[in-house]
Design an enzyme around this catalytic site. Structure first.
Site, PDB file in Angstrom:
ATOM      1  N   GLY A   1       5.785  -2.569   5.297  1.00  0.00           N
ATOM      2  CA  GLY A   1       6.165  -2.165   3.949  1.00  0.00           C
ATOM      3  C   GLY A   1       7.548  -1.568   3.983  1.00  0.00           C
ATOM      4  O   GLY A   1       8.326  -1.822   4.901  1.00  0.00           O
TER       5      GLY A   1
ATOM      6  N   SER B   1     -11.828  -6.128   6.228  1.00  0.00           N
ATOM      7  CA  SER B   1     -10.944  -5.095   6.766  1.00  0.00           C
ATOM      8  C   SER B   1     -11.769  -4.000   7.414  1.00  0.00           C
ATOM      9  O   SER B   1     -12.715  -3.486   6.800  1.00  0.00           O
ATOM     10  CB  SER B   1     -10.077  -4.498   5.645  1.00  0.00           C
ATOM     11  OG  SER B   1      -9.246  -3.463   6.146  1.00  0.00           O
TER      12      SER B   1
ATOM     13  N   TRP C   1       0.837  -1.194   0.000  1.00  0.00           N
ATOM     14  CA  TRP C   1       0.000   0.000   0.000  1.00  0.00           C
ATOM     15  C   TRP C   1       0.875   1.247   0.000  1.00  0.00           C
ATOM     16  O   TRP C   1       1.888   1.300   0.695  1.00  0.00           O
ATOM     17  CB  TRP C   1      -0.883  -0.006   1.246  1.00  0.00           C
ATOM     18  CG  TRP C   1      -1.644   1.252   1.461  1.00  0.00           C
ATOM     19  CD1 TRP C   1      -2.559   1.813   0.618  1.00  0.00           C
ATOM     20  CD2 TRP C   1      -1.563   2.113   2.594  1.00  0.00           C
ATOM     21  NE1 TRP C   1      -3.062   2.963   1.167  1.00  0.00           N
ATOM     22  CE2 TRP C   1      -2.469   3.178   2.385  1.00  0.00           C
ATOM     23  CE3 TRP C   1      -0.818   2.081   3.776  1.00  0.00           C
ATOM     24  CZ2 TRP C   1      -2.639   4.208   3.311  1.00  0.00           C
ATOM     25  CZ3 TRP C   1      -0.996   3.097   4.689  1.00  0.00           C
ATOM     26  CH2 TRP C   1      -1.894   4.144   4.453  1.00  0.00           C
TER      27      TRP C   1
ATOM     28  N   ARG D   1       7.161   9.219   4.669  1.00  0.00           N
ATOM     29  CA  ARG D   1       5.729   9.057   4.439  1.00  0.00           C
ATOM     30  C   ARG D   1       4.981  10.371   4.649  1.00  0.00           C
ATOM     31  O   ARG D   1       3.998  10.661   3.967  1.00  0.00           O
ATOM     32  CB  ARG D   1       5.183   7.980   5.383  1.00  0.00           C
ATOM     33  CG  ARG D   1       3.715   7.657   5.244  1.00  0.00           C
ATOM     34  CD  ARG D   1       3.386   7.006   3.917  1.00  0.00           C
ATOM     35  NE  ARG D   1       4.162   5.816   3.671  1.00  0.00           N
ATOM     36  CZ  ARG D   1       3.859   4.593   4.115  1.00  0.00           C
ATOM     37  NH1 ARG D   1       2.788   4.412   4.861  1.00  0.00           N
ATOM     38  NH2 ARG D   1       4.620   3.555   3.803  1.00  0.00           N
TER      39      ARG D   1
ATOM     40  N   TYR E   1      -4.879  -0.072  -4.856  1.00  0.00           N
ATOM     41  CA  TYR E   1      -3.573   0.542  -4.626  1.00  0.00           C
ATOM     42  C   TYR E   1      -2.978   0.994  -5.957  1.00  0.00           C
ATOM     43  O   TYR E   1      -2.750   0.187  -6.863  1.00  0.00           O
ATOM     44  CB  TYR E   1      -2.611  -0.424  -3.936  1.00  0.00           C
ATOM     45  CG  TYR E   1      -3.017  -0.857  -2.543  1.00  0.00           C
ATOM     46  CD1 TYR E   1      -4.009  -0.197  -1.828  1.00  0.00           C
ATOM     47  CD2 TYR E   1      -2.397  -1.941  -1.928  1.00  0.00           C
ATOM     48  CE1 TYR E   1      -4.373  -0.596  -0.551  1.00  0.00           C
ATOM     49  CE2 TYR E   1      -2.756  -2.350  -0.646  1.00  0.00           C
ATOM     50  CZ  TYR E   1      -3.746  -1.673   0.030  1.00  0.00           C
ATOM     51  OH  TYR E   1      -4.114  -2.077   1.297  1.00  0.00           O
TER      52      TYR E   1
ATOM     53  N   ASN F   1      12.385  -5.041   9.554  1.00  0.00           N
ATOM     54  CA  ASN F   1      11.052  -5.353  10.066  1.00  0.00           C
ATOM     55  C   ASN F   1      10.879  -6.850  10.303  1.00  0.00           C
ATOM     56  O   ASN F   1      10.326  -7.285  11.317  1.00  0.00           O
ATOM     57  CB  ASN F   1       9.986  -4.870   9.086  1.00  0.00           C
ATOM     58  CG  ASN F   1       9.919  -3.361   8.974  1.00  0.00           C
ATOM     59  OD1 ASN F   1      10.319  -2.638   9.881  1.00  0.00           O
ATOM     60  ND2 ASN F   1       9.414  -2.874   7.855  1.00  0.00           N
TER      61      ASN F   1
ATOM     62  N   GLN G   1      14.941  -1.847   4.996  1.00  0.00           N
ATOM     63  CA  GLN G   1      13.787  -1.671   5.883  1.00  0.00           C
ATOM     64  C   GLN G   1      13.012  -2.980   6.026  1.00  0.00           C
ATOM     65  O   GLN G   1      12.550  -3.323   7.108  1.00  0.00           O
ATOM     66  CB  GLN G   1      12.856  -0.589   5.334  1.00  0.00           C
ATOM     67  CG  GLN G   1      13.435   0.814   5.360  1.00  0.00           C
ATOM     68  CD  GLN G   1      12.514   1.808   4.684  1.00  0.00           C
ATOM     69  OE1 GLN G   1      12.021   1.578   3.580  1.00  0.00           O
ATOM     70  NE2 GLN G   1      12.260   2.921   5.345  1.00  0.00           N
TER      71      GLN G   1
ATOM     72  N   ALA H   1       2.887   2.549  12.854  1.00  0.00           N
ATOM     73  CA  ALA H   1       2.172   3.833  12.849  1.00  0.00           C
ATOM     74  C   ALA H   1       2.718   4.753  11.765  1.00  0.00           C
ATOM     75  O   ALA H   1       3.085   5.906  12.020  1.00  0.00           O
ATOM     76  CB  ALA H   1       2.225   4.492  14.222  1.00  0.00           C
TER      77      ALA H   1
ATOM     78  N   SER I   1      -0.168  -0.977   9.429  1.00  0.00           N
ATOM     79  CA  SER I   1       0.440   0.165  10.130  1.00  0.00           C
ATOM     80  C   SER I   1       0.921  -0.175  11.535  1.00  0.00           C
ATOM     81  O   SER I   1       0.681   0.579  12.486  1.00  0.00           O
ATOM     82  CB  SER I   1      -0.540   1.349  10.185  1.00  0.00           C
ATOM     83  OG  SER I   1      -0.818   1.816   8.894  1.00  0.00           O
TER      84      SER I   1
END
Length: 335
Positions: free
Chosen positions: A284, A152, A21, A228, A54, A294, A290, A209, A206
């Protein structure tokens, strides 16, 4: 990588999944996006989440290209239906039978696969009878185009009604995809207990966040270039968190992460995975490093002291109001 069951099913998914996304087809060009997908695979991630809306279908195309050549049986590919695609005509959105049937066919073509492992209602459709939506899901499952279904950002009542129809239709309704992080916990009062009762897992988005929990946004300082917060689409989801009060509290997480031997991003991902109703945390990224960072949060067990320290550090900056659940579903498909 840690693997967890998705709902009350036999399907296992990677505890950290990769979602595209905002990034693929918009922030990140195809070549860089492919490198991120490759980094996810190298980190042991097998679960990939996308949606037809998306970048107006471009994200699915890029993900399909990036996964080409991989053993399909070794992947879990998720996509979604609801929001407008194409020119955005009156039937180019929502959960009508027409839109769902056309959308699954388009998604499969773009993803270069015969089926998706999980097909999700991206929001609740207030303008289509739930019976119509669930019957369409059932026909998609029976046609072999999706193995499981999910939703969702549905409310507890919507989850119960959908689950009851899924049982009547004998189709596996196994997941809900809400926003969830140490700063945003609105699913905890009612959604999580409801889903535990029904055998539905959370596949959360998220968990960091929108990057706020990495600590890269500093109180009193301009937002970093290329972050972002500077992206036109992504910024709307982050601006309310970019206050000095919130950012000051987030900085207090740094010593807790250090004590656990984790980066702040890893601490944030590990925090959501402490909730046993969470099957996977969608992460993401615009750079391969990154993704690897994660993914390393999978399987990390945070101490009780660290969990308490996170609560103390974030204090009243945490959003806990369960009444806001469901507000992300438009009252009209055209709004």
């Amino acid at each position: 990588m840690e693997f967890r069951y998705l709902g009350n099913s036999g399907l296992k998914v990677s505890a950290v999944s990769y979602g595209n996304w905002v990034t693929h087809g918009s922030q990140v060009e195809a070549e860089a996006a492919t490198r991120c997908v490759q980094a996810a695979l190298e980190a042991g991630i097998t679960t990939f989440d996308t949606a037809d809306t998306y970048a107006n279908t471009k994200a699915e195309v890029i993900l399909g290209d990036a996964l080409a050549g991989q053993r399909r049986e070794s992947l879990e590919i998720f996509t979604k239906v609801y929001f407008p695609t194409g020119p955005g005509g009156p039937n180019d959105t929502g959960l009508s039978r027409k839109h769902m049937m056309e959308s699954i066919n388009g998604s499969l073509k773009r993803l270069k696969t015969d089926y998706v492992d999980l097909y999700q209602a991206h929001r609740y459709d207030h303008e289509t009878p739930l019976e119509e939506t669930m019957q369409a899901f059932a026909d998609i499952v029976r046609a072999g185009k999706a193995l499981y279904i999910g939703v969702s950002e549905w409310t507890p009542d919507q989850l119960r009604a959908g689950h009851a129809l899924a049982r009547e239709l004998r189709i596996p309704f196994v997941s809900n995809q809400p926003q969830y992080s140490a700063l945003y916990r609105v699913i905890e009062p009612e959604v999580v207990p409801t889903c535990r009762e029904l055998g539905i897992s959370q596949v959360v988005f998220s968990p960091i966040a929108q990057g706020v929990l990495t600590g890269k946004y500093k109180p009193g300082q301009p937002v970093p270039e290329g972050s972002r917060a500077t992206d036109e689409r992504g910024s709307q989801f982050i601006q309310h968190m970019l206050t000095d009060e919130v950012l000051t509290r987030v900085q207090k997480l740094a010593p807790l992460a250090e004590a656990e031997g984790l980066s702040m991003a890893q601490l944030a991902v590990a925090w959501v995975l402490q909730n046993d109703n969470v099957a996977s945390a969608i992460t993401g990224g615009s750079r391969p490093e990154q993704i690897a960072d994660n993914a390393a949060a999978a399987g990390k067990k945070l101490s009780a002291e660290t969990m308490a320290g996170i609560d103390e550090a974030l204090g009243d900056a945490v959003e806990r109001d369960g009444s806001v659940v469901g507000q992300a579903s438009p009252k009209s498909r055209l709004t």
